[in-house]
Design a protein around this motif. Structure first.
Motif, PDB file in Angstrom:
ATOM      1  N   GLY A   1      31.149  -8.307  69.557  1.00  0.00           N
ATOM      2  CA  GLY A   1      31.197  -9.181  68.384  1.00  0.00           C
ATOM      3  C   GLY A   1      30.566 -10.535  68.661  1.00  0.00           C
ATOM      4  O   GLY A   1      29.858 -11.096  67.810  1.00  0.00           O
ATOM      5  N   GLU A   2      30.788 -11.061  69.848  1.00  0.00           N
ATOM      6  CA  GLU A   2      30.202 -12.354  70.221  1.00  0.00           C
ATOM      7  C   GLU A   2      28.693 -12.242  70.370  1.00  0.00           C
ATOM      8  O   GLU A   2      27.946 -13.126  69.928  1.00  0.00           O
ATOM      9  N   VAL A   3      28.231 -11.148  70.967  1.00  0.00           N
ATOM     10  CA  VAL A   3      26.784 -10.932  71.102  1.00  0.00           C
ATOM     11  C   VAL A   3      26.147 -10.780  69.719  1.00  0.00           C
ATOM     12  O   VAL A   3      25.028 -11.258  69.482  1.00  0.00           O
ATOM     13  N   LEU A   4      26.860 -10.128  68.802  1.00  0.00           N
ATOM     14  CA  LEU A   4      26.344  -9.981  67.436  1.00  0.00           C
ATOM     15  C   LEU A   4      26.134 -11.348  66.796  1.00  0.00           C
ATOM     16  O   LEU A   4      25.123 -11.576  66.117  1.00  0.00           O
ATOM     17  N   LEU A   5      27.068 -12.260  67.012  1.00  0.00           N
ATOM     18  CA  LEU A   5      26.934 -13.598  66.450  1.00  0.00           C
ATOM     19  C   LEU A   5      25.778 -14.348  67.107  1.00  0.00           C
ATOM     20  O   LEU A   5      25.047 -15.090  66.431  1.00  0.00           O
ATOM     21  N   VAL A   6      25.591 -14.144  68.404  1.00  0.00           N
ATOM     22  CA  VAL A   6      24.436 -14.736  69.097  1.00  0.00           C
ATOM     23  C   VAL A   6      23.143 -14.195  68.488  1.00  0.00           C
ATOM     24  O   VAL A   6      22.180 -14.943  68.250  1.00  0.00           O
ATOM     25  N   MET A   7      23.116 -12.890  68.203  1.00  0.00           N
ATOM     26  CA  MET A   7      21.937 -12.279  67.600  1.00  0.00           C
ATOM     27  C   MET A   7      21.651 -12.865  66.222  1.00  0.00           C
ATOM     28  O   MET A   7      20.500 -13.128  65.860  1.00  0.00           O
ATOM     29  N   VAL A   8      22.712 -13.079  65.436  1.00  0.00           N
ATOM     30  CA  VAL A   8      22.557 -13.667  64.105  1.00  0.00           C
ATOM     31  C   VAL A   8      21.929 -15.053  64.205  1.00  0.00           C
ATOM     32  O   VAL A   8      20.984 -15.379  63.480  1.00  0.00           O
ATOM     33  N   MET A   9      22.455 -15.865  65.125  1.00  0.00           N
ATOM     34  CA  MET A   9      21.918 -17.217  65.286  1.00  0.00           C
ATOM     35  C   MET A   9      20.462 -17.167  65.750  1.00  0.00           C
ATOM     36  O   MET A   9      19.624 -17.952  65.284  1.00  0.00           O
ATOM     37  N   GLY A  10      20.151 -16.236  66.645  1.00  0.00           N
ATOM     38  CA  GLY A  10      18.774 -16.093  67.107  1.00  0.00           C
ATOM     39  C   GLY A  10      17.844 -15.663  65.982  1.00  0.00           C
ATOM     40  O   GLY A  10      16.710 -16.148  65.882  1.00  0.00           O
ATOM     41  N   SER A  11      18.322 -14.759  65.127  1.00  0.00           N
ATOM     42  CA  SER A  11      17.512 -14.289  63.996  1.00  0.00           C
ATOM     43  C   SER A  11      17.212 -15.427  63.036  1.00  0.00           C
ATOM     44  O   SER A  11      16.101 -15.543  62.517  1.00  0.00           O
ATOM     45  N   ILE A  12      18.206 -16.269  62.788  1.00  0.00           N
ATOM     46  CA  ILE A  12      18.003 -17.428  61.917  1.00  0.00           C
ATOM     47  C   ILE A  12      16.989 -18.381  62.553  1.00  0.00           C
ATOM     48  O   ILE A  12      16.123 -18.938  61.874  1.00  0.00           O
ATOM     49  N   GLY A  13      17.082 -18.537  63.876  1.00  0.00           N
ATOM     50  CA  GLY A  13      16.130 -19.394  64.576  1.00  0.00           C
ATOM     51  C   GLY A  13      14.705 -18.879  64.483  1.00  0.00           C
ATOM     52  O   GLY A  13      13.752 -19.660  64.406  1.00  0.00           O
ATOM     53  N   MET A  14      14.546 -17.556  64.464  1.00  0.00           N
ATOM     54  CA  MET A  14      13.210 -16.970  64.381  1.00  0.00           C
ATOM     55  C   MET A  14      12.602 -17.113  62.985  1.00  0.00           C
ATOM     56  O   MET A  14      11.377 -17.019  62.826  1.00  0.00           O
ATOM     57  N   ILE A  15      13.440 -17.321  61.974  1.00  0.00           N
ATOM     58  CA  ILE A  15      12.942 -17.483  60.603  1.00  0.00           C
ATOM     59  C   ILE A  15      12.257 -18.833  60.416  1.00  0.00           C
ATOM     60  O   ILE A  15      11.388 -18.992  59.568  1.00  0.00           O
ATOM     61  N   ALA A  16      12.647 -19.824  61.218  1.00  0.00           N
ATOM     62  CA  ALA A  16      12.103 -21.180  61.080  1.00  0.00           C
ATOM     63  C   ALA A  16      10.577 -21.158  61.170  1.00  0.00           C
ATOM     64  O   ALA A  16      10.006 -20.378  61.937  1.00  0.00           O
ATOM     65  N   PRO A  17       9.898 -22.005  60.379  1.00  0.00           N
ATOM     66  CA  PRO A  17       8.422 -22.005  60.343  1.00  0.00           C
ATOM     67  C   PRO A  17       7.776 -22.678  61.544  1.00  0.00           C
ATOM     68  O   PRO A  17       7.053 -23.661  61.427  1.00  0.00           O
ATOM     69  N   VAL A  18       8.084 -22.159  62.731  1.00  0.00           N
ATOM     70  CA  VAL A  18       7.438 -22.633  63.956  1.00  0.00           C
ATOM     71  C   VAL A  18       6.912 -21.418  64.710  1.00  0.00           C
ATOM     72  O   VAL A  18       7.390 -20.304  64.494  1.00  0.00           O
ATOM     73  N   GLN A  19       5.952 -21.640  65.586  1.00  0.00           N
ATOM     74  CA  GLN A  19       5.319 -20.537  66.304  1.00  0.00           C
ATOM     75  C   GLN A  19       6.329 -19.762  67.145  1.00  0.00           C
ATOM     76  O   GLN A  19       6.909 -20.303  68.089  1.00  0.00           O
ATOM     77  N   GLY A  20       6.549 -18.477  66.772  1.00  0.00           N
ATOM     78  CA  GLY A  20       7.391 -17.592  67.560  1.00  0.00           C
ATOM     79  C   GLY A  20       8.830 -18.038  67.724  1.00  0.00           C
ATOM     80  O   GLY A  20       9.509 -17.609  68.659  1.00  0.00           O
ATOM     81  N   GLY A  21       9.321 -18.902  66.836  1.00  0.00           N
ATOM     82  CA  GLY A  21      10.710 -19.361  66.947  1.00  0.00           C
ATOM     83  C   GLY A  21      10.954 -20.273  68.142  1.00  0.00           C
ATOM     84  O   GLY A  21      12.106 -20.484  68.546  1.00  0.00           O
ATOM     85  N   ILE A  22       9.876 -20.846  68.694  1.00  0.00           N
ATOM     86  CA  ILE A  22      10.012 -21.708  69.877  1.00  0.00           C
ATOM     87  C   ILE A  22      10.884 -22.914  69.529  1.00  0.00           C
ATOM     88  O   ILE A  22      10.664 -23.600  68.538  1.00  0.00           O
ATOM     89  N   GLY A  23      11.868 -23.168  70.342  1.00  0.00           N
ATOM     90  CA  GLY A  23      12.734 -24.322  70.130  1.00  0.00           C
ATOM     91  C   GLY A  23      13.916 -24.016  69.244  1.00  0.00           C
ATOM     92  O   GLY A  23      15.070 -24.177  69.648  1.00  0.00           O
ATOM     93  N   THR A  24      13.660 -23.551  68.032  1.00  0.00           N
ATOM     94  CA  THR A  24      14.751 -23.269  67.096  1.00  0.00           C
ATOM     95  C   THR A  24      15.608 -22.101  67.581  1.00  0.00           C
ATOM     96  O   THR A  24      16.839 -22.145  67.488  1.00  0.00           O
ATOM     97  N   PHE A  25      14.965 -21.051  68.086  1.00  0.00           N
ATOM     98  CA  PHE A  25      15.697 -19.915  68.650  1.00  0.00           C
ATOM     99  C   PHE A  25      16.556 -20.378  69.819  1.00  0.00           C
ATOM    100  O   PHE A  25      17.747 -20.067  69.896  1.00  0.00           O
ATOM    101  N   HIS A  26      15.961 -21.124  70.713  1.00  0.00           N
ATOM    102  CA  HIS A  26      16.669 -21.586  71.904  1.00  0.00           C
ATOM    103  C   HIS A  26      17.858 -22.472  71.541  1.00  0.00           C
ATOM    104  O   HIS A  26      18.945 -22.347  72.125  1.00  0.00           O
ATOM    105  N   ALA A  27      17.648 -23.366  70.575  1.00  0.00           N
ATOM    106  CA  ALA A  27      18.702 -24.308  70.202  1.00  0.00           C
ATOM    107  C   ALA A  27      19.907 -23.592  69.612  1.00  0.00           C
ATOM    108  O   ALA A  27      21.055 -23.864  69.992  1.00  0.00           O
ATOM    109  N   LEU A  28      19.673 -22.657  68.694  1.00  0.00           N
ATOM    110  CA  LEU A  28      20.785 -21.982  68.023  1.00  0.00           C
ATOM    111  C   LEU A  28      21.515 -21.014  68.950  1.00  0.00           C
ATOM    112  O   LEU A  28      22.748 -20.920  68.926  1.00  0.00           O
ATOM    113  N   VAL A  29      20.757 -20.294  69.776  1.00  0.00           N
ATOM    114  CA  VAL A  29      21.386 -19.359  70.720  1.00  0.00           C
ATOM    115  C   VAL A  29      22.220 -20.119  71.748  1.00  0.00           C
ATOM    116  O   VAL A  29      23.368 -19.750  72.039  1.00  0.00           O
ATOM    117  N   ALA A  30      21.648 -21.178  72.296  1.00  0.00           N
ATOM    118  CA  ALA A  30      22.383 -21.969  73.294  1.00  0.00           C
ATOM    119  C   ALA A  30      23.637 -22.587  72.675  1.00  0.00           C
ATOM    120  O   ALA A  30      24.704 -22.612  73.302  1.00  0.00           O
TER     121      ALA A  30
END
Length: 334
Positions: free
Chosen positions: A254-283
């Motif tokens: 369940g915790e990994v699922l929530l990490v995945m959700v946050m990572g998916s949201i980070g990848m939606i951000a309009p930046v190249q390959g989710g750089i930065g946004t993915f890392h920030a939300l997952v961390a």
């Protein structure tokens, strides 16, 4: 008026600057020795397994796309060719945000003679279905980790106070919603012949028509099964990497699922390959689970970095494969 190419160049430069700044801000205090030590101590069997199943997921996405393409023109699209086009799209997204959708349609139109307009329509439908599954995944994560969701909400707002205020002002709230929707109805009715309103209405009709058209596919079961499988693979990709790193190996599904959700949201951000946004939300979400700040950031860097390297390598291979295929030439009807 700016030249469209200049405008696009500025947008790309701005998004890349934002991505690099977020990434730098997150990792400026992380020593390279810590990252290298984590890489050496990680279980690479799980990381390589994660990459393998992720690659299979890309092929499944290509197969699902091929199921949607039912144009009468050109040459029928195979799952393998659709897969290569998808990988070209992922590669393009590493350079220009949101360019991948157009890029994969362009290369497939070149090799199979199907109009770009039809292909873009199938991609829009694909993205709409993915949005539905993302919403469902968020709801599932909320059910499994509702205590954490509520705790995070309390950090931002006083949930109980907000709920009481909403209840006390319920008549005003309902009245406001009724007036708002009535205003929208009258606005659409008044300007129904306006270009923007027509585009919105047409988009809504096309989207609804597209969803209905799924039932007319030759293999609708395959389409929905592959859609479910894609999101299961997303989860497994994240879960396998969590097993590879000591600080995250004890996370629950369940915790990994929530990490995945946050990572998916980070990848939606309009930046190249989710750089930065993915890392920030997952961390950020890993820190809420008790993982240290540095370990959370290193986890995000490992999963994003390995995936990015794979996409660049495989994407280049797919681009070479697609470029070696002769362009489609419409046969003469003589």
């Amino acid at each position: 008026m700016l030249n469209p190419k200049v405008k696009q160049g500025i947008q790309v430069a701005v998004s890349l600057t934002v991505a690099v700044w977020i990434f730098w801000f997150l990792y400026k205090d992380i020593e390279m020795t810590s990252l290298m030590a984590q890489l050496r101590s990680s279980n690479w069997f799980w990381i390589v397994s994660s990459l393998a199943i992720s690659l299979f997921g890309f092929w499944v996405r290509g197969w699902r796309w091929a199921l949607l393409i039912q144009a009468d023109e050109g040459k029928p699209v195979t799952a393998n060719r659709a897969y290569h086009a998808v990988m070209v799209g992922y590669l393009a997204n590493m350079l220009v945000p949101r360019a991948g959708e157009v890029a994969r349609c362009g290369v497939l139109s070149r090799t199979n003679g199907i109009s770009v307009g039809h292909l873009i329509g199938t991609v829009i439908l694909e993205r709409s279905i993915d949005l539905v599954f993302l919403t469902g995944t968020i709801l599932l994560a909320f059910v499994l980790e509702n205590n954490l969701f509520l705790a995070l909400a309390r950090e931002l707002v006083d949930v109980e106070s907000l709920g009481q205020k909403l209840f006390n002002n319920l008549p005003i709230l309902l009245g406001g919603l009724i007036i708002f929707f009535l205003f929208l109805y009258l606005l659409f009715k008044r300007f129904r012949n306006h270009g923007i309103v027509n585009k919105l209405q047409n988009f809504g009709r096309q989207l609804l028509s597209g969803v209905k058209s799924i039932s007319t596919l030759k293999n609708p079961i395959g389409f929905w099964a592959s859609s479910f499988l894609i999101w299961i693979i997303y989860f497994l990709t994240m879960y396998l990497v969590s097993l590879a790193i000591q600080s995250t190996a004890n996370l629950t599904p369940g915790e990994v699922l929530l990490v995945m959700v946050m990572g998916s949201i980070g990848m939606i951000a309009p930046v190249q390959g989710g750089i930065g946004t993915f890392h920030a939300l997952v961390a950020y979400i890993l820190i809420q689970f008790g993982v240290s700040d540095s370990d959370g950031k290193i986890f995000a860097a490992i999963i994003h970095g390995t995936q990015t390297i794979m996409i660049v390598i495989v994407g280049l291979i797919s681009w070479i494969v697609m470029m070696r295929i002769p362009a489609w030439i419409k046969p003469d009807k003589a």
